[in-house]
Design an enzyme around this catalytic site. Structure first.
Site, PDB file in Angstrom:
ATOM      1  N   HIS A 165       2.610  39.070  -0.170  1.00 17.26           N
ATOM      2  CA  HIS A 165       3.282  37.823   0.177  1.00 17.26           C
ATOM      3  C   HIS A 165       4.401  37.482  -0.803  1.00 17.26           C
ATOM      4  O   HIS A 165       4.510  38.043  -1.897  1.00 17.26           O
ATOM      5  CB  HIS A 165       2.271  36.670   0.282  1.00 17.26           C
ATOM      6  CG  HIS A 165       1.628  36.273  -1.013  1.00 17.26           C
ATOM      7  ND1 HIS A 165       2.201  35.402  -1.907  1.00 17.26           N
ATOM      8  CD2 HIS A 165       0.437  36.642  -1.559  1.00 17.26           C
ATOM      9  CE1 HIS A 165       1.400  35.237  -2.942  1.00 17.26           C
ATOM     10  NE2 HIS A 165       0.314  35.976  -2.768  1.00 17.26           N
ATOM     11  N   CYS A 188      -4.192  38.640  -4.540  1.00 18.94           N
ATOM     12  CA  CYS A 188      -3.174  39.119  -3.608  1.00 18.94           C
ATOM     13  C   CYS A 188      -1.990  39.720  -4.374  1.00 18.94           C
ATOM     14  O   CYS A 188      -1.867  39.552  -5.581  1.00 18.94           O
ATOM     15  CB  CYS A 188      -2.710  37.986  -2.700  1.00 18.94           C
ATOM     16  SG  CYS A 188      -3.902  37.559  -1.410  1.00 18.94           S
TER      17      CYS A 188
END
Length: 579
Positions: free
Chosen positions: A481, A500
């Site tokens: 992301h 992440c």
């Protein structure tokens, strides 16, 4: 019982009974002219090619427990060929025998110990076979023994060489990448030229260029070790060495960075830290993932003084990790490209096969790379593989319950308006995502397991995911992301996330993944990312993703890189590999 065992035990008994009845009818083991049965059968000439059976294989494995773990492969290999020998043709050993014996002898080159694979003294058996007359019936038993021993030895060696000495599924080893499902009995058939393959089994070669490059460097570092390694740099009373300094320690620095050159220690110029040496130091820092300031001290000095023996071990365990990578990097049914995130390197790479040919497995070339941010130690990014399916623009951030309990709860107890200040909301977990008033929640008793609602951050520039995310649904809830904290990409060590992977150039990644879809040009991507409405785009073709952990690798220019063991995975693997 193995199905092959039942079948071939029965066949052996029938053959034995047939031979027995032949002897009984003649009442003698010799014919009327005094010839033996073997003379009648073979005309006193060279005996026919031997075969084996499941009883022989089973008895061999019983006598050699070191091969027990290869039992299934043994029966699969011989069962598939109706128990014909594999390594003999017309009573002669196939040329591949010599290649295999050489491969075992040279196992050290692969970071393996040859002694582990020499359970049977094959050279002794082969010498005995050469000395046995072609008409001697003991040759038949020797052929069986040699053939089965070669096959078992191959499976022992190939299991370590192609699959790895350490089981990646061992709970002590952190690795959840798609399993390398190489079929070793098929590989052996390829070696014996009974089937074709695009993989280099014929030459007993490795499957990945990343492995062979490290292997080549292993030989270089072992040669350095035999020559005495490299000198330790002692700065004495100095804290650092920098360009322009003159000191005895500069001589050691020159020797350390020029291991293939002879340094004239009598030349006073060799004691001055000049521009050329500063350039070499910066290059060393780049190869070790450090800030390239050309100053020797602190972490740079520590890295320079790591013994060659330690680097050799590091190379070997990263070769082991390559053995765990699937032989086919990308399934045939996908476009021949993959995303490769190397956690200790803090980088993402994208590779493509220029020809788009699913059978040209080892031809991938890098087409893009960028810096990434990975999980901090307490929230380490998991090591796994999956397939990227969706690009989500202007995303919500669905906050994991672990973060709700550990971080959001304390804020809400001290400031009931904190969620609103962060552009966050509480909703139900059903499809309706109905709003829930934060004041209706007993935050004091919230735990990771009992919190039944969903906290999410609304789309916007302050969203922790930035304005776009790239999803490959997985059990870890980890994905790629964007991030509003762009400044963190300038850090040398980039372990700041909750697990992440934050990417440096999200728009470039989106353009790459959506190319070929004319309705998704850069202008529309950017406007949708900043539009405020969560938008999901399903990729027409999934893209293979690997999130891996390599602390040493060799680049396409042939230079070796080393990185810190940020999560301690090297330490655990070393225990298993060398233990």
């Amino acid at each position: 019982m193995n199905p092959y065992t039942t079948k071939y035990l029965a066949a052996s008994m029938i053959a034995f009974m047939g031979l027995f009845s032949t002897v009984s009818c003649n009442q003698s083991s010799s014919g009327e002219d005094g010839q033996s049965i073997t003379d009648n059968l073979f005309g006193g000439k060279e005996l026919p090619q031997a075969t084996t059976d499941s009883a022989f294989v089973k008895n061999f494995l019983k006598q050699k427990p070191e091969f027990k773990k290869q039992e299934e492969l043994m029966f699969m290999f011989y069962g598939d060929r109706d128990y014909k020998l594999g390594w003999f043709r017309d009573n002669e050993l196939v040329p591949e025998t010599e290649k295999f014996l050489a491969a075992m002898d040279n196992a050290t080159k692969e970071g393996l110990d040859p002694k582990n694979y020499k359970v049977v003294d094959l050279n002794k058996l082969l010498e005995q076979y050469k000395k046995t007359e072609s008409s001697d019936s003991t040759r038949l038993k020797l052929q069986q023994e040699i053939d089965v021993a070669l096959t078992a030895s191959y499976f022992n060696y190939a299991s370590d060489f192609y699959r790895g000495r350490v089981n990646p599924e061992d709970e002590k080893v952190t690795w959840d990448v798609k399993k390398n499902k190489i079929k070793l009995h098929k590989a052996l058939q390829t070696i014996l030229k009974e089937r074709e393959s695009t993989y280099p089994y014929y030459e007993f070669e490795a499957l990945h260029a990343g492995y062979t490059r490290l292997r080549d460097k292993l030989q270089v570092y072992r040669a350095l070790q035999e020559a005495g390694g490299w000198p330790k740099i002692d700065l004495g009373n100095r804290k650092v060495l920098k360009e322009g300094d003159t000191a005895v320690a500069v001589l050691a620095l020159r020797k350390r960075l020029n291991t293939d050159q002879k340094i004239n220690t009598a030349d006073p110029k060799m004691r001055t830290y000049d521009a050329k040496l500063a350039k070499q130091v910066k290059h060393f820092q780049m190869l070790n993932g450090m800030a390239e300031d050309g100053v020797v001290g602190g972490n740079t000095l520590a890295k320079l003084n790591i013994p060659v023996e330690d680097r050799i071990r590091q190379i070997m365990i990263n070769m082991e990790r390559w053995r765990w990578i699937p032989k086919r990097m990308v399934p045939k049914n996908l476009e021949q490209k993959y995303i490769w995130v190397n956690i200790p390197e803090y980088k993402m790479h994208i590779y493509e096969d220029p020809n788009g040919d699913p059978d040209a497995e080892r031809q991938y070339k890098q087409v893009m790379d960028m810096r990434v941010i990975v999980g901090k130690t307490m929230h380490s990014t998991p090591i796994f593989s999956d397939k990227l399916e969706y690009v989500v623009m202007a995303p919500f951030w669905n906050v994991p319950n672990t973060i709700v309990a550990a971080e959001i709860k304390p804020h809400m107890l001290s400031n009931p308006g904190w969620l609103a200040s962060q552009n966050m909301e509480v909703v139900t977990r059903d499809k309706a995502r109905s709003p829930v008033s934060p004041s209706s929640i007993d935050w004091g008793n919230v735990t990771e397991s009992n919190f039944s609602y969903l906290v999410r951050q609304k789309p916007g520039q302050k969203n922790s995911l930035g304005t776009i995310k790239f999803l490959f649904p997985n059990e870890y809830a980890v994905y790629l992301h964007d991030t509003p904290a762009d400044a963190l990409f300038n850090q040398t060590s980039r372990d700041f996330s909750h697990g992440c992977v934050r990417v440096e150039y999200p728009v470039e990644l989106a353009k790459y993944l959506l190319k070929g879809q004319s309705d998704w040009n850069e202008s529309r991507i950017r406007s949708t990312m900043n539009g405020g409405d969560e938008t999901w785009v399903t990729l027409p073709n999934k893209v293979q993703v690997y999130i891996v952990y390599f602390t040493s690798w060799v680049d396409e220019d042939g230079e070796i890189h080393f990185r810190d063991d940020i999560y301690g995975h090297d330490k655990e693997l070393e225990k298993e590999y060398f233990g």
